[in-house]
Design an enzyme around this catalytic site. Structure first.
Site, PDB file in Angstrom:
ATOM      1  N   THR A 154     -19.772   3.412  -5.554  1.00 29.65           N
ATOM      2  CA  THR A 154     -20.657   3.641  -6.982  1.00 29.65           C
ATOM      3  C   THR A 154     -21.722   4.676  -6.462  1.00 29.65           C
ATOM      4  O   THR A 154     -22.084   4.452  -5.315  1.00 29.65           O
ATOM      5  CB  THR A 154     -20.843   2.591  -7.606  1.00 29.65           C
ATOM      6  OG1 THR A 154     -21.820   1.752  -6.913  1.00 29.65           O
ATOM      7  CG2 THR A 154     -19.736   1.721  -8.108  1.00 29.65           C
TER       8      THR A 154
ATOM      9  N   GLY B 191     -18.063  -1.998  -2.730  1.00 26.01           N
ATOM     10  CA  GLY B 191     -18.822  -2.851  -3.270  1.00 26.01           C
ATOM     11  C   GLY B 191     -18.423  -2.981  -4.801  1.00 26.01           C
ATOM     12  O   GLY B 191     -17.126  -3.211  -4.940  1.00 26.01           O
TER      13      GLY B 191
ATOM     14  N   PHE C  44     -13.827  -4.124   0.743  1.00 23.21           N
ATOM     15  CA  PHE C  44     -14.884  -3.434   0.006  1.00 23.21           C
ATOM     16  C   PHE C  44     -16.174  -3.484   0.191  1.00 23.21           C
ATOM     17  O   PHE C  44     -17.156  -3.432  -0.399  1.00 23.21           O
ATOM     18  CB  PHE C  44     -14.894  -4.230  -1.703  1.00 23.21           C
ATOM     19  CG  PHE C  44     -13.506  -4.077  -2.317  1.00 23.21           C
ATOM     20  CD1 PHE C  44     -12.774  -3.096  -2.063  1.00 23.21           C
ATOM     21  CD2 PHE C  44     -13.271  -5.069  -3.235  1.00 23.21           C
ATOM     22  CE1 PHE C  44     -11.348  -2.948  -2.884  1.00 23.21           C
ATOM     23  CE2 PHE C  44     -12.109  -4.931  -3.828  1.00 23.21           C
ATOM     24  CZ  PHE C  44     -11.306  -3.999  -3.867  1.00 23.21           C
TER      25      PHE C  44
ATOM     26  N   TYR D 256       0.868  -1.196  -0.124  1.00 26.96           N
ATOM     27  CA  TYR D 256       0.132   0.066  -0.032  1.00 26.96           C
ATOM     28  C   TYR D 256       0.902   1.146  -0.061  1.00 26.96           C
ATOM     29  O   TYR D 256       1.336   1.711   0.928  1.00 26.96           O
ATOM     30  CB  TYR D 256      -0.892   0.092   1.354  1.00 26.96           C
ATOM     31  CG  TYR D 256      -2.045  -0.768   1.258  1.00 26.96           C
ATOM     32  CD1 TYR D 256      -2.193  -1.829   0.005  1.00 26.96           C
ATOM     33  CD2 TYR D 256      -2.778  -1.337   2.310  1.00 26.96           C
ATOM     34  CE1 TYR D 256      -3.381  -2.777   0.102  1.00 26.96           C
ATOM     35  CE2 TYR D 256      -3.885  -2.522   2.264  1.00 26.96           C
ATOM     36  CZ  TYR D 256      -3.953  -3.272   1.267  1.00 26.96           C
ATOM     37  OH  TYR D 256      -5.006  -4.051   1.127  1.00 26.96           O
TER      38      TYR D 256
HETATM   39  N1  LIG Z   1      -7.056  -8.432   1.032  1.00 31.87           N
HETATM   40  C1  LIG Z   1      -7.103  -7.915  -0.059  1.00 31.87           C
HETATM   41  O1  LIG Z   1      -7.036  -8.385  -1.219  1.00 31.87           O
HETATM   42  C2  LIG Z   1      -7.594  -6.369  -0.077  1.00 31.87           C
HETATM   43  C3  LIG Z   1      -7.991  -5.872  -1.138  1.00 31.87           C
HETATM   44  C4  LIG Z   1      -8.477  -4.434  -0.929  1.00 31.87           C
HETATM   45  C5  LIG Z   1      -8.642  -3.962   0.251  1.00 31.87           C
HETATM   46  N2  LIG Z   1      -8.275  -4.655   1.272  1.00 31.87           N
HETATM   47  C6  LIG Z   1      -8.162  -3.955   2.548  1.00 31.87           C
HETATM   48  O2  LIG Z   1      -9.683  -3.804   3.011  1.00 31.87           O
HETATM   49  C7  LIG Z   1      -9.648  -2.220   3.300  1.00 31.87           C
HETATM   50  C8  LIG Z   1     -11.321  -2.062   2.622  1.00 31.87           C
HETATM   51  O3  LIG Z   1     -11.188  -1.857   1.451  1.00 31.87           O
HETATM   52  P1  LIG Z   1     -11.202  -0.312   0.576  1.00 31.87           P
HETATM   53  O4  LIG Z   1     -10.562   0.632   1.320  1.00 31.87           O
HETATM   54  O5  LIG Z   1     -10.989  -0.851  -0.772  1.00 31.87           O
HETATM   55  O6  LIG Z   1     -12.746  -0.222   0.357  1.00 31.87           O
HETATM   56  P2  LIG Z   1     -13.971   0.334   1.518  1.00 31.87           P
HETATM   57  O7  LIG Z   1     -13.486   0.099   2.619  1.00 31.87           O
HETATM   58  O8  LIG Z   1     -15.195  -0.637   0.901  1.00 31.87           O
HETATM   59  O9  LIG Z   1     -14.147   1.675   0.794  1.00 31.87           O
HETATM   60  C9  LIG Z   1     -13.383   2.550   0.588  1.00 31.87           C
HETATM   61  C10 LIG Z   1     -13.716   3.635  -0.375  1.00 31.87           C
HETATM   62  O10 LIG Z   1     -15.135   4.457   0.297  1.00 31.87           O
HETATM   63  C11 LIG Z   1     -14.925   5.792   0.663  1.00 31.87           C
HETATM   64  N3  LIG Z   1     -15.465   5.851   1.900  1.00 31.87           N
HETATM   65  C12 LIG Z   1     -15.143   5.110   3.074  1.00 31.87           C
HETATM   66  N4  LIG Z   1     -15.800   5.582   4.210  1.00 31.87           N
HETATM   67  C13 LIG Z   1     -16.792   6.428   3.397  1.00 31.87           C
HETATM   68  C14 LIG Z   1     -17.788   7.320   4.207  1.00 31.87           C
HETATM   69  N5  LIG Z   1     -18.023   7.219   5.404  1.00 31.87           N
HETATM   70  N6  LIG Z   1     -18.597   7.987   3.218  1.00 31.87           N
HETATM   71  C15 LIG Z   1     -18.175   8.056   1.943  1.00 31.87           C
HETATM   72  N7  LIG Z   1     -17.238   7.380   1.540  1.00 31.87           N
HETATM   73  C16 LIG Z   1     -16.450   6.594   2.148  1.00 31.87           C
HETATM   74  C17 LIG Z   1     -13.218   5.869   0.509  1.00 31.87           C
HETATM   75  O11 LIG Z   1     -12.874   7.095   0.231  1.00 31.87           O
HETATM   76  P3  LIG Z   1     -12.384   8.220   1.390  1.00 31.87           P
HETATM   77  O12 LIG Z   1     -10.839   7.859   1.596  1.00 31.87           O
HETATM   78  O13 LIG Z   1     -12.709   9.557   0.651  1.00 31.87           O
HETATM   79  O14 LIG Z   1     -13.382   7.806   2.722  1.00 31.87           O
HETATM   80  C18 LIG Z   1     -13.001   4.821  -0.549  1.00 31.87           C
HETATM   81  O15 LIG Z   1     -12.964   5.271  -1.617  1.00 31.87           O
HETATM   82  C19 LIG Z   1      -8.650  -1.483   2.719  1.00 31.87           C
HETATM   83  O16 LIG Z   1      -8.502  -0.299   3.163  1.00 31.87           O
HETATM   84  C20 LIG Z   1      -7.416  -2.479   2.677  1.00 31.87           C
HETATM   85  O17 LIG Z   1      -6.966  -2.418   4.207  1.00 31.87           O
HETATM   86  C21 LIG Z   1      -7.636  -5.858   1.385  1.00 31.87           C
END
Ligand SMILES: NC(=O)c1ccc[n+]([C@@H]2O[C@H](COP(=O)([O-])OP(=O)(O)OC[C@H]3O[C@@H](n4cnc5c(N)ncnc54)[C@H](OP(=O)(O)O)[C@@H]3O)[C@@H](O)[C@H]2O)c1
Length: 295
Positions: A225, A217, A213, A57
């Site tokens: 989205t 999503g 996600f 990251y």
């Molecule tokens: N094992 C794997 O392969 C893998 C893959 C992907 C991710 N991960 C881990 O899982 C975690 C979660 O996944 P993710 O960060 O991709 O997706 P997520 O938590 O589903 O969503 C993050 C996205 O949503 C926005 N967001 C978050 N909180 C919000 C809110 N309250 N209101 C509006 N927008 C919001 C964020 O933008 P802002 O920054 O603007 O809030 C970002 O664009 C990652 O941080 C990572 O640590 C693991």
């Protein structure tokens, strides 16, 4: 103010943690590192004691590329903000990695996996990693040889607990036959449910399910989205919360073993996400949400 305690707790390996955690993948997208440090410290002040990360990251050139400028590693931001990690579990992952020139490479041999574990130890400033997930990139590839290599590093004292990521049930079984797993980290959201029964099956085995996600999503790395299902929208309106909070709350309702790791680089979003741990969806809400389209 709602804290991470509102989401309840789960015993991850040998440590009881709050089910509302934090994902650090989005931290590096903000060019201002002070914001990232503030978000991390605020999260922990509010009871977050489970943080997900990876040595890859990193920007620019890593998962979220925000353009030019100095490299920012999520692991180093975490170290700067939180060392010596008082009761905070930092989960990381190995498998995929970045070369010094920013190209992707995959560790497969024991020596390559050791190098990645050592990189995580160095960047996080730890003697032993709390939790290492083997992040798979194929749903059919054999897992045992790589898991054996990680189990050897665990025996050596470099890793406390093991998990697996992006895995099918068959791959989970294969890994569990080598060494105990404390968690499985797969993509999963109200509209992204490839392995629908996974949270329940793992709950029966006492293994945590850590969905990524949950908010994004089907938008995945691109983020949430605009066209969330109308059930999410209407339930959000009824509860006077945001659609993102309903998505997170739904996730937490999928089992006592589900650990949320919402990713954000924004302090207000962090507070909103933690507050989602206090939302109690009704049976009617859950039935309606279970009928949403799946990605
Ligand atoms: N094992 C794997 O392969 C893998 C893959 C992907 C991710 N991960 C881990 O899982 C975690 C979660 O996944 P993710 O960060 O991709 O997706 P997520 O938590 O589903 O969503 C993050 C996205 O949503 C926005 N967001 C978050 N909180 C919000 C809110 N309250 N209101 C509006 N927008 C919001 C964020 O933008 P802002 O920054 O603007 O809030 C970002 O664009 C990652 O941080 C990572 O640590 C693991």
């Amino acid at each position: 103010m709602t804290t991470a305690h509102a989401a309840g707790t789960w015993k991850l390996g040998d440590q009881v943690i709050n089910r509302m955690g934090f994902g650090s993948m989005r931290l590096t997208s903000n060019p201002d590192r002070d914001v990232a440090i503030r978000v991390l410290r605020r999260a922990v002040e509010l009871g977050v004691d489970h943080i997900d990360t990876a040595a890859f990251y990193v920007t620019p050139g890593g998962i979220i590329d925000s353009g030019s400028g100095p490299r920012r590693y999520a692991t180093e931001l975490i170290r700067e903000a939180l060392f010596p990690y008082d009761n905070v579990v930092v989960a990381t992952k190995v498998g995929p990695g970045l070369t010094p020139t920013g190209d992707w490479e995959t560790a497969t041999t024991p020596a390559e996996l050791r190098t990645q574990v050592e990189e995580n130890l160095r960047r996080l400033g730890m003697d032993r990693l709390d939790l290492v997930n083997l992040r798979l990139t194929s749903r059919t590839a054999p897992v045992a040889p790589r898991f054996e290599a990680l189990a050897a590093l665990q025996q050596e004292g470099l890793i406390r607990h093991l998990g697996i990521s992006n895995a099918t049930l068959a791959q989970i079984d294969e890994a569990a036959a080598v060494a105990p797993l404390v968690c499985v980290q797969n993509s999963f959201a109200v509209d992204l449910r490839r392995d629908e029964a996974m949270p329940r099956i793992l709950e029966e085995r006492g293994i945590a399910f850590v969905p990524f996600f949950a908010i994004a999503g089907p938008g995945r790395e691109d983020g949430p989205t605009a066209n969330t299902h109308h059930a999410v929208r209407e339930i959000a309106a009824t509860h006077h919360v945001s659609e993102h909070q309903v998505r997170l709350a739904w996730t937490l309702h999928q089992g006592s073993n589900v650990l949320a790791i919402p990713g954000t680089g924004d302090e207000q979003h962090l507070l909103d996400n933690i507050a989602a741990g206090a939302i109690r969806l009704s049976g009617e809400d859950l039935a309606w949400l279970s009928g949403t389209e799946q990605g």
